[in-house]
Design a protein around this motif. Structure first.
Motif, PDB file in Angstrom:
ATOM      1  N   GLN A 117       0.455  -1.453   0.083  1.00 44.69           N
ATOM      2  CA  GLN A 117       0.232  -0.029  -0.041  1.00 44.69           C
ATOM      3  C   GLN A 117       0.416   1.214   0.088  1.00 44.69           C
ATOM      4  O   GLN A 117      -0.120   2.536   0.251  1.00 44.69           O
ATOM      5  N   ASP A 118       2.209   0.679   0.049  1.00 47.61           N
ATOM      6  CA  ASP A 118       3.031   2.391  -0.098  1.00 47.61           C
ATOM      7  C   ASP A 118       3.776   2.684  -1.201  1.00 47.61           C
ATOM      8  O   ASP A 118       4.636   1.299  -0.696  1.00 47.61           O
ATOM      9  N   ARG A 120       7.307   3.856  -0.357  1.00 45.55           N
ATOM     10  CA  ARG A 120       8.560   4.152  -0.200  1.00 45.55           C
ATOM     11  C   ARG A 120       8.552   2.267  -0.183  1.00 45.55           C
ATOM     12  O   ARG A 120       9.576   1.706  -0.038  1.00 45.55           O
ATOM     13  N   GLN A 122       6.939  -0.521  -1.835  1.00 46.32           N
ATOM     14  CA  GLN A 122       6.793  -0.691  -3.223  1.00 46.32           C
ATOM     15  C   GLN A 122       8.473  -0.588  -3.620  1.00 46.32           C
ATOM     16  O   GLN A 122       8.956  -1.090  -4.412  1.00 46.32           O
ATOM     17  N   SER A 153      -0.364   4.846  -8.024  1.00 51.51           N
ATOM     18  CA  SER A 153      -0.927   3.538  -8.371  1.00 51.51           C
ATOM     19  C   SER A 153      -2.270   2.937  -8.648  1.00 51.51           C
ATOM     20  O   SER A 153      -2.888   3.820  -9.142  1.00 51.51           O
ATOM     21  N   ARG A 234      -4.915  -0.153  -2.976  1.00 48.15           N
ATOM     22  CA  ARG A 234      -4.289  -0.309  -3.928  1.00 48.15           C
ATOM     23  C   ARG A 234      -4.170  -1.230  -4.271  1.00 48.15           C
ATOM     24  O   ARG A 234      -3.578  -2.681  -3.425  1.00 48.15           O
ATOM     25  N   TRP A 237       0.525  -1.639  -8.124  1.00 51.82           N
ATOM     26  CA  TRP A 237       1.178  -0.333  -8.957  1.00 51.82           C
ATOM     27  C   TRP A 237       1.632  -0.006 -10.685  1.00 51.82           C
ATOM     28  O   TRP A 237       2.195   0.775 -10.410  1.00 51.82           O
ATOM     29  N   ALA A 276       5.161   9.684  -6.778  1.00 52.10           N
ATOM     30  CA  ALA A 276       4.338   9.135  -5.449  1.00 52.10           C
ATOM     31  C   ALA A 276       3.862  11.060  -5.374  1.00 52.10           C
ATOM     32  O   ALA A 276       2.484  10.371  -4.628  1.00 52.10           O
TER      33      ALA A 276
END
Length: 353
Positions: A117-118, A120, A122, A153, A234, A237, A276
């Motif tokens: 979900q983040d 960073r 990923q 995402s 999410r 990605w 991001a």
């Protein structure tokens, strides 16, 4: 007469030398024919296209000249791109690992649906799995993997009210990767394959109830005109790659290789950083704003709750990871557990039969 003959000989010799110099200059210039992703998405417009069509020639002072067009402009589907790179039709390609999955399910491993979900995290996943994909590209396509980078995402956009993950049950949901189909089936919905250009029409006509696509592509594709709700879980990605034909790579001098690797590293960093921020911009523009890039979409955005994430975790453990481990095989799954699994504290294992 002798003077005239000497002059003619000198002239011919001079022309030969000049021609040879021209050949040397030409041979010192490497032309790289590249193919990009979707021409109507920001990754191509802001990064892939400018890098090859302008930037690399500027920084190399003309030693490396790039020529790129998106696969959408070339009439390609995406699935054939790496075979064309292997055969030397293209020297470099940007694409989704999901497009090369028919060659090996190992390519799915860095972007299995809904696990991360983040961004960073990923990035850590992509870095950990890079050596695995590097070997796979070399073995399957005689290609050098140069970069991994994300699209904004992937979330769910629906034409009916969605309040939680359980509301997805029974819905027909557009997917574009096998692992996304695993997620959709795991929540009790039906995956449907629809090309992105047909997504608005499919939503409007009720062919699908929801679509999975990136935040920025949902905005630029104006999905807010045919879908009122966004569920901001999410589910992927859209992790993408940049890979180069190994024979072409070997034609570069050591200095050219160093320069190209350094510039692609800088491109990779820029794309991670911008993705991001693009998520936040796109979500603001899809909803009530403020929107710095156009009109607001006024969609209702629903954030996943803690209970939604618990269900997501169960789908990941019971459906997504076992199905992928089954497709990829025990050796592949064991490698994933040593790399990505270590970062996510997850384990991929096929169900016992």
């Amino acid at each position: 007469m002798k003077t005239l003959k000497n002059y003619a000989a000198s002239l011919i010799f001079g022309l030969l030398i000049s021609g040879m110099s021209g050949l040397l200059v030409a041979n010192d210039t490497i032309i790289i024919k590249a193919v990009g992703t979707w021409g109507y998405f920001t990754n191509y417009q802001k990064h892939e296209g400018p890098f090859w069509n302008r930037h690399i020639a500027d920084v190399s002072e003309g030693q490396i000249i790039g020529e790129i067009k998106p696969h959408t402009e070339l009439g390609l589907q995406g699935y054939e791109i790496m075979r064309l790179v292997k055969n030397g039709v293209f020297d470099f390609a940007f694409g989704l690992p999901g497009y090369v999955v028919p060659e090996s399910e190992i390519f799915e491993g860095a972007d299995l649906s809904s696990l991360v979900q983040d961004i960073r995290v990923q990035r850590k996943v992509a870095d950990a799995y890079f050596p695995t994909l590097e070997r796979a590209f070399a073995e399957k396509y005689n290609a050098k993997l140069m970069m991994l980078y994300p699209f904004p995402s992937q979330m769910l956009w629906c034409n009916r009210q969605i309040s939680n993950i359980e509301d997805l049950k029974g819905k027909r949901i557009r997917v574009f990767l096998t692992t996304l189909g695993d997620f959709v089936e795991g929540v009790g919905a039906t995956p449907v394959s629809v090309p992105f250009n047909d997504v608005p029409d499919a939503l409007e006509k009720g062919i699908v109830d929801c679509v999975i696509t990136g935040t920025m592509s949902a905005y630029t594709g104006e999905l807010y005109k045919v879908a009122e709700y966004g569920f901001t879980l999410r589910v992927g990605w859209g992790l993408a790659f940049g890979a180069m034909n190994m024979n072409k790579w070997n034609l570069l001098s050591d200095e050219q290789k160093t320069l190209l690797q350094n510039e692609i590293s800088a491109l990779t960093e820029n794309m991670w950083q911008e993705t991001a921020t693009e998520d936040a911009i796109a979500l603001a523009c899809l909803s009530a704003g403020p929107c710095s890039i156009g009109d607001t979409g006024n969609m209702v955005l629903v954030e996943p709750s803690e209970s939604d994430l618990i269900i997501r975790d169960k789908v990941a453990m019971d459906v997504i990871l076992p199905r992928w481990a089954e497709r990829c095989g025990p050796e592949c799954a064991a490698n994933w557990n040593r790399t990505v699994g270590k970062i996510l504290d997850l384990r991929a294992q096929a169900e016992a039969r």
